[in-house]
Design an enzyme around this catalytic site. Structure first.
Site, PDB file in Angstrom:
ATOM      1  N   LYS A  60      39.110  43.371  32.962  1.00 52.87           N
ATOM      2  CA  LYS A  60      37.682  43.105  33.146  1.00 52.87           C
ATOM      3  C   LYS A  60      37.003  43.410  31.810  1.00 52.87           C
ATOM      4  O   LYS A  60      36.433  44.478  31.599  1.00 52.87           O
ATOM      5  CB  LYS A  60      37.119  43.963  34.281  1.00 52.87           C
ATOM      6  CG  LYS A  60      37.462  43.402  35.662  1.00 52.87           C
ATOM      7  CD  LYS A  60      36.882  44.217  36.799  1.00 52.87           C
ATOM      8  CE  LYS A  60      35.393  44.029  36.986  1.00 52.87           C
ATOM      9  NZ  LYS A  60      35.001  42.710  37.514  1.00 52.87           N
TER      10      LYS A  60
HETATM   11  N1  PMP Z   1      37.881  37.769  39.933  1.00 55.31           N
HETATM   12  C1  PMP Z   1      36.962  38.111  38.998  1.00 55.31           C
HETATM   13  C2  PMP Z   1      36.826  37.263  37.788  1.00 55.31           C
HETATM   14  C3  PMP Z   1      36.159  39.247  39.182  1.00 55.31           C
HETATM   15  O1  PMP Z   1      35.245  39.591  38.270  1.00 55.31           O
HETATM   16  C4  PMP Z   1      36.302  40.014  40.358  1.00 55.31           C
HETATM   17  C5  PMP Z   1      35.426  41.208  40.588  1.00 55.31           C
HETATM   18  N2  PMP Z   1      35.956  42.376  40.025  1.00 55.31           N
HETATM   19  C6  PMP Z   1      37.273  39.620  41.295  1.00 55.31           C
HETATM   20  C7  PMP Z   1      38.039  38.499  41.042  1.00 55.31           C
HETATM   21  C8  PMP Z   1      37.493  40.408  42.543  1.00 55.31           C
HETATM   22  O2  PMP Z   1      38.073  41.666  42.248  1.00 55.31           O
HETATM   23  P1  PMP Z   1      37.814  42.941  43.137  1.00 55.31           P
HETATM   24  O3  PMP Z   1      38.145  42.578  44.519  1.00 55.31           O
HETATM   25  O4  PMP Z   1      38.744  43.956  42.576  1.00 55.31           O
HETATM   26  O5  PMP Z   1      36.396  43.314  42.977  1.00 55.31           O
END
Ligand code: PMP
Length: 306
Positions: free
Chosen positions: A160
């Site tokens: 991220k």
């Molecule tokens: N894909 C992207 C590009 C994201 O930014 C997120 C959010 N973190 C997710 C998927 C979903 O991840 P999570 O369930 O860990 O929040």
């Protein structure tokens, strides 16, 4: 809509008033986007206590994101976890969103920030349903964006990284301007990848399908929902699929910390299934919300009470 400010922010080991948590203009990350962050949610449970959902998984992903882009967070993981809980407590937030952010401070400019200090901030705020309460019940309208999702060898997809979200913002802006709720992004080969900040699932004849982790973020909600589905005896396959397979699915939904589990009722103006929250989606959504609110003993291990 602006977020509601809480009283304090944790910055580099100390809690300070929100208004004092500011950065100098030469903050490296502000210029080039090399920083990493997390998005975590805390929920008020039915027994009156509050808990962070999947704290360890999120904290570990923050450190993995940092490793991927070669930033060293100058605090041990345990301390960051404790700081997250402490920030929620001092702000008296019984539920809300938590944003840890590791960023490069002032020092060298240019593209070789060797000695710039790495800062760690933890900000918390109240946050309701990201795609709206109505979206959670009725489903949202999504559109395939003209922007392609990252290629793993362009900017990598497992981290991220702050700057990588420009791609997500472009996609989200593009489709919301056209009146849709969320963007669906395709990978460089044209297969369905993920939303601007969510993973994607489709359901066909009772089988759940989601793109493999090769070109998407390893969503923690994604993993939780896969575990719930398998516990219920629902078959889950991690396989690439195309947008036309998406159009013809029986059901579809998105998962993410912000979006939680949101049904998709339409993609590119095609109704998915009967255009409502489907039965498999509803079952998974109900159990997901039971888990985060401490109503499912089986998933208590996903909660850290504070
Ligand atoms: N894909 C992207 C590009 C994201 O930014 C997120 C959010 N973190 C997710 C998927 C979903 O991840 P999570 O369930 O860990 O929040």
């Amino acid at each position: 809509m602006a977020i509601e400010r809480t009283e304090q922010v944790w910055l580099d080991g100390k809690l300070i008033p929100f208004d004092q948590a500011t950065v100098p203009i030469l903050t490296h990350t502000l210029h080039y986007g090399l920083g990493v962050f997390e998005g975590i949610r805390a929920y008020e449970c039915d027994d009156g206590r509050s808990a962070v959902f999947q704290l360890r998984e999120h904290t570990e992903r923050l450190y993995q994101s940092a490793l991927i882009v070669d930033i060293e967070i100058p605090f041990p993981l345990d301390e960051t976890e404790r700081a997250i809980l402490q920030t929620l407590r001092v702000n008296r937030l019984s539920e809300g969103y938590i944003r840890p952010l590791a960023f490069l401070g002032e020092g060298a400019m240019g593209l070789l920030p060797a000695d710039n200090p790495v800062h760690l901030a933890i900000i918390t705020w109240p946050w309701g349903a990201y795609l709206g309460e109505e979206g959670l019940e009725q489903g949202i309208r999504a559109k395939v964006s003209s922007y392609t999702r990252h290629h793993p060898n362009v900017s990598m997809t497992k981290s991220k990284t702050c700057g990588e979200y420009v791609n997500s913002i472009l996609a989200k802006r593009e489709v919301t301007r056209l009146g849709y709720d969320e963007a669906v992004m395709l990978d460089t080969q044209g297969f369905v990848a993920e939303g601007s900040g969510e993973n994607i699932f489709i359901v066909r004849r009772g089988v759940l399908k989601t793109p493999p982790l090769s070109s998407v973020l390893a969503g923690i909600t994604r993993a939780s929902v896969i575990a719930i589905a398998r516990d219920k005896g629902i078959e889950v396959v991690e396989q690439t699929f195309t947008r036309d397979e998406f159009y013809t699915a029986d059901e579809a939904f998105m998962t993410g910390t912000a979006a939680e589990l949101t049904p998709i009722r339409e993609l590119d103006d095609r109704k998915i299934g009967d255009g409502t929250r489907g039965p498999v989606t509803k079952t998974l959504q109900t159990t997901f919300f039971d888990a985060v609110h401490g109503r499912e003993r089986k998933y208590e291990g996903w909660l850290t009470y504070y």
